[in-house]
Design a protein around this motif. Structure first.
Motif, PDB file in Angstrom:
ATOM      1  N   VAL A  15      -3.489 -24.046 -27.651  1.00 28.68           N
ATOM      2  CA  VAL A  15      -2.777 -22.970 -27.404  1.00 28.68           C
ATOM      3  C   VAL A  15      -1.382 -23.127 -28.147  1.00 28.68           C
ATOM      4  N   VAL A  16      -0.678 -24.150 -27.878  1.00 31.26           N
ATOM      5  CA  VAL A  16       0.818 -24.248 -28.216  1.00 31.26           C
ATOM      6  C   VAL A  16       0.891 -25.151 -29.314  1.00 31.26           C
ATOM      7  N   ARG A  17       0.671 -26.413 -29.464  1.00 32.24           N
ATOM      8  CA  ARG A  17       0.678 -27.329 -30.282  1.00 32.24           C
ATOM      9  C   ARG A  17       0.156 -26.868 -31.796  1.00 32.24           C
ATOM     10  N   SER A  18      -0.887 -26.143 -31.562  1.00 31.96           N
ATOM     11  CA  SER A  18      -1.556 -25.478 -32.711  1.00 31.96           C
ATOM     12  C   SER A  18      -0.988 -24.614 -33.403  1.00 31.96           C
ATOM     13  N   GLY A  19       0.235 -24.036 -33.148  1.00 34.47           N
ATOM     14  CA  GLY A  19       0.986 -23.031 -33.740  1.00 34.47           C
ATOM     15  C   GLY A  19       0.497 -21.757 -33.350  1.00 34.47           C
ATOM     16  N   ARG A  20      -0.514 -21.401 -32.332  1.00 30.55           N
ATOM     17  CA  ARG A  20      -1.297 -20.282 -32.128  1.00 30.55           C
ATOM     18  C   ARG A  20      -0.202 -19.367 -31.355  1.00 30.55           C
ATOM     19  N   VAL A  57       7.979 -26.027 -32.550  1.00 28.44           N
ATOM     20  CA  VAL A  57       6.787 -25.355 -33.156  1.00 28.44           C
ATOM     21  C   VAL A  57       6.920 -24.361 -34.265  1.00 28.44           C
ATOM     22  N   ALA A  58       7.665 -23.434 -33.960  1.00 30.49           N
ATOM     23  CA  ALA A  58       8.326 -22.247 -35.110  1.00 30.49           C
ATOM     24  C   ALA A  58       8.926 -23.112 -36.184  1.00 30.49           C
ATOM     25  N   GLU A  59       9.733 -24.354 -36.091  1.00 31.10           N
ATOM     26  CA  GLU A  59      10.262 -25.043 -37.105  1.00 31.10           C
ATOM     27  C   GLU A  59       9.073 -25.770 -37.860  1.00 31.10           C
ATOM     28  N   MET A  60       8.027 -26.290 -37.381  1.00 30.60           N
ATOM     29  CA  MET A  60       7.050 -26.573 -37.935  1.00 30.60           C
ATOM     30  C   MET A  60       6.292 -25.832 -38.877  1.00 30.60           C
ATOM     31  N   LEU A  61       6.163 -24.406 -38.247  1.00 31.12           N
ATOM     32  CA  LEU A  61       5.471 -23.309 -39.020  1.00 31.12           C
ATOM     33  C   LEU A  61       6.135 -22.989 -40.231  1.00 31.12           C
ATOM     34  N   ALA A  62       7.551 -22.984 -40.053  1.00 28.96           N
ATOM     35  CA  ALA A  62       8.584 -22.573 -41.089  1.00 28.96           C
ATOM     36  C   ALA A  62       8.454 -23.820 -42.442  1.00 28.96           C
ATOM     37  N   ALA A  63       8.153 -25.088 -41.840  1.00 27.06           N
ATOM     38  CA  ALA A  63       8.210 -25.932 -42.860  1.00 27.06           C
ATOM     39  C   ALA A  63       6.610 -26.103 -43.423  1.00 27.06           C
ATOM     40  N   TRP A  64       5.770 -26.131 -42.747  1.00 33.77           N
ATOM     41  CA  TRP A  64       4.356 -26.261 -43.250  1.00 33.77           C
ATOM     42  C   TRP A  64       3.292 -25.003 -43.469  1.00 33.77           C
ATOM     43  N   GLY A  65       3.912 -24.158 -43.063  1.00 24.78           N
ATOM     44  CA  GLY A  65       3.255 -22.898 -42.932  1.00 24.78           C
ATOM     45  C   GLY A  65       2.013 -22.822 -41.839  1.00 24.78           C
ATOM     46  N   PRO A  66       1.279 -22.046 -41.788  1.00 24.79           N
ATOM     47  CA  PRO A  66       0.154 -21.900 -40.942  1.00 24.79           C
ATOM     48  C   PRO A  66      -0.804 -23.092 -41.153  1.00 24.79           C
ATOM     49  N   PHE A  67      -0.580 -24.067 -40.204  1.00 21.37           N
ATOM     50  CA  PHE A  67      -1.182 -25.306 -40.598  1.00 21.37           C
ATOM     51  C   PHE A  67      -2.541 -25.430 -39.663  1.00 21.37           C
ATOM     52  N   THR A  68      -3.423 -26.277 -40.154  1.00 18.85           N
ATOM     53  CA  THR A  68      -4.432 -26.695 -39.003  1.00 18.85           C
ATOM     54  C   THR A  68      -4.344 -28.013 -38.404  1.00 18.85           C
ATOM     55  N   LEU A  69      -4.691 -27.817 -37.212  1.00 15.72           N
ATOM     56  CA  LEU A  69      -4.625 -29.185 -36.577  1.00 15.72           C
ATOM     57  C   LEU A  69      -5.935 -29.593 -35.906  1.00 15.72           C
ATOM     58  N   ASP A  79      -2.711 -40.239 -14.710  1.00 12.41           N
ATOM     59  CA  ASP A  79      -1.801 -39.023 -15.157  1.00 12.41           C
ATOM     60  C   ASP A  79      -1.633 -39.031 -16.739  1.00 12.41           C
ATOM     61  N   LYS A  80      -1.978 -39.913 -17.559  1.00 13.98           N
ATOM     62  CA  LYS A  80      -1.444 -40.116 -18.952  1.00 13.98           C
ATOM     63  C   LYS A  80      -2.953 -39.591 -19.908  1.00 13.98           C
ATOM     64  N   VAL A  81      -2.528 -39.155 -20.882  1.00 15.53           N
ATOM     65  CA  VAL A  81      -3.479 -38.459 -21.634  1.00 15.53           C
ATOM     66  C   VAL A  81      -2.823 -38.978 -23.266  1.00 15.53           C
ATOM     67  N   TYR A  82      -3.763 -39.486 -23.989  1.00 18.47           N
ATOM     68  CA  TYR A  82      -3.506 -39.924 -25.404  1.00 18.47           C
ATOM     69  C   TYR A  82      -4.199 -38.842 -26.250  1.00 18.47           C
ATOM     70  N   VAL A  83      -3.512 -38.655 -27.367  1.00 20.36           N
ATOM     71  CA  VAL A  83      -3.920 -37.656 -28.122  1.00 20.36           C
ATOM     72  C   VAL A  83      -3.736 -38.389 -29.692  1.00 20.36           C
ATOM     73  N   ARG A  84      -4.559 -38.379 -30.700  1.00 23.37           N
ATOM     74  CA  ARG A  84      -4.395 -38.576 -31.899  1.00 23.37           C
ATOM     75  C   ARG A  84      -4.811 -37.428 -32.841  1.00 23.37           C
ATOM     76  N   TRP A  85      -4.168 -36.883 -33.798  1.00 23.85           N
ATOM     77  CA  TRP A  85      -4.543 -35.722 -34.559  1.00 23.85           C
ATOM     78  C   TRP A  85      -4.205 -35.770 -35.930  1.00 23.85           C
ATOM     79  N   THR A  86      -4.634 -35.075 -36.750  1.00 22.10           N
ATOM     80  CA  THR A  86      -4.379 -34.787 -37.985  1.00 22.10           C
ATOM     81  C   THR A  86      -4.038 -33.382 -38.301  1.00 22.10           C
ATOM     82  N   GLN A  87      -2.818 -33.208 -38.979  1.00 19.35           N
ATOM     83  CA  GLN A  87      -2.619 -32.026 -39.323  1.00 19.35           C
ATOM     84  C   GLN A  87      -2.394 -31.525 -40.862  1.00 19.35           C
ATOM     85  N   HIS A  88      -2.717 -30.309 -41.182  1.00 17.66           N
ATOM     86  CA  HIS A  88      -2.932 -30.042 -42.730  1.00 17.66           C
ATOM     87  C   HIS A  88      -1.924 -29.102 -42.785  1.00 17.66           C
ATOM     88  N   GLY A  89      -1.046 -28.725 -43.666  1.00 18.92           N
ATOM     89  CA  GLY A  89      -0.337 -27.621 -44.174  1.00 18.92           C
ATOM     90  C   GLY A  89       0.073 -27.655 -45.243  1.00 18.92           C
TER      91      GLY A  89
END
Length: 149
Positions: A15-20, A57-69, A79-89
């Motif tokens: 919802v959030v980190r994706s920029g949606r 996140v708005a700054e990321m959208l301004a820099a990279w456009g509507p990216f995919t995550l 209580d910990k969650v590790y996430v590894r991702w690739t973002q394309h913009g």
């Protein structure tokens, strides 16, 4: 019923980190979150509110456009969650003094989130900043045209 830490983080990404819908950050984050920027040359910790994270996140959208995550991996323990991702913009806004080129940029990153009472309260993030800089330098060296508004 309180969601598991993994459920909180997965939904936060969708919802959030994706920029949606960055404005929904308060649904997933505590009022104050410790954000550890894990950098070999300058590790820092900043405190972020959900509103500040939405701005980020708005700054990321301004820099990279509507990216995919693409979430490449999720590991959860306690209580910990590790996430590894690739973002394309696309480089559509100024980044670290690099004028927009319109060229594709890939970000590879990972983060460990700590969740308490159904909300993200702390995280440790690492981003391949050298890889991003190399892509921006290569685009500039190749003479990529500035992005159109």
């Amino acid at each position: 019923m309180t969601p598991t830490p993994e459920q909180v983080v997965r939904e936060f990404f969708a919802v959030v980190r994706s920029g949606r819908e960055p404005a929904r950050a308060a649904e997933f984050m505590a009022p104050r979150v410790q954000a550890h920027q894990v950098q070999a040359e300058n590790p820092t910790t900043v405190e972020r509110t959900p509103a500040q994270y939405a701005e980020h996140v708005a700054e990321m959208l301004a820099a990279w456009g509507p990216f995919t995550l693409d979430v490449d991996e999720v590991l959860a323990a306690g209580d910990k969650v590790y996430v590894r991702w690739t973002q394309h913009g696309r480089h559509v806004g100024e980044v670290d003094g690099h004028a927009p080129t319109g060229e594709p940029v890939v970000e590879v990153a990972s983060c460990t989130y700590r969740v308490a009472d159904g909300a993200i309260v702390e995280y440790w993030i690492q981003i391949d900043r050298a890889g991003i800089t190399a892509q921006l330098d290569a685009a500039r060296a190749a003479g990529a045209r500035p992005a159109l508004p």
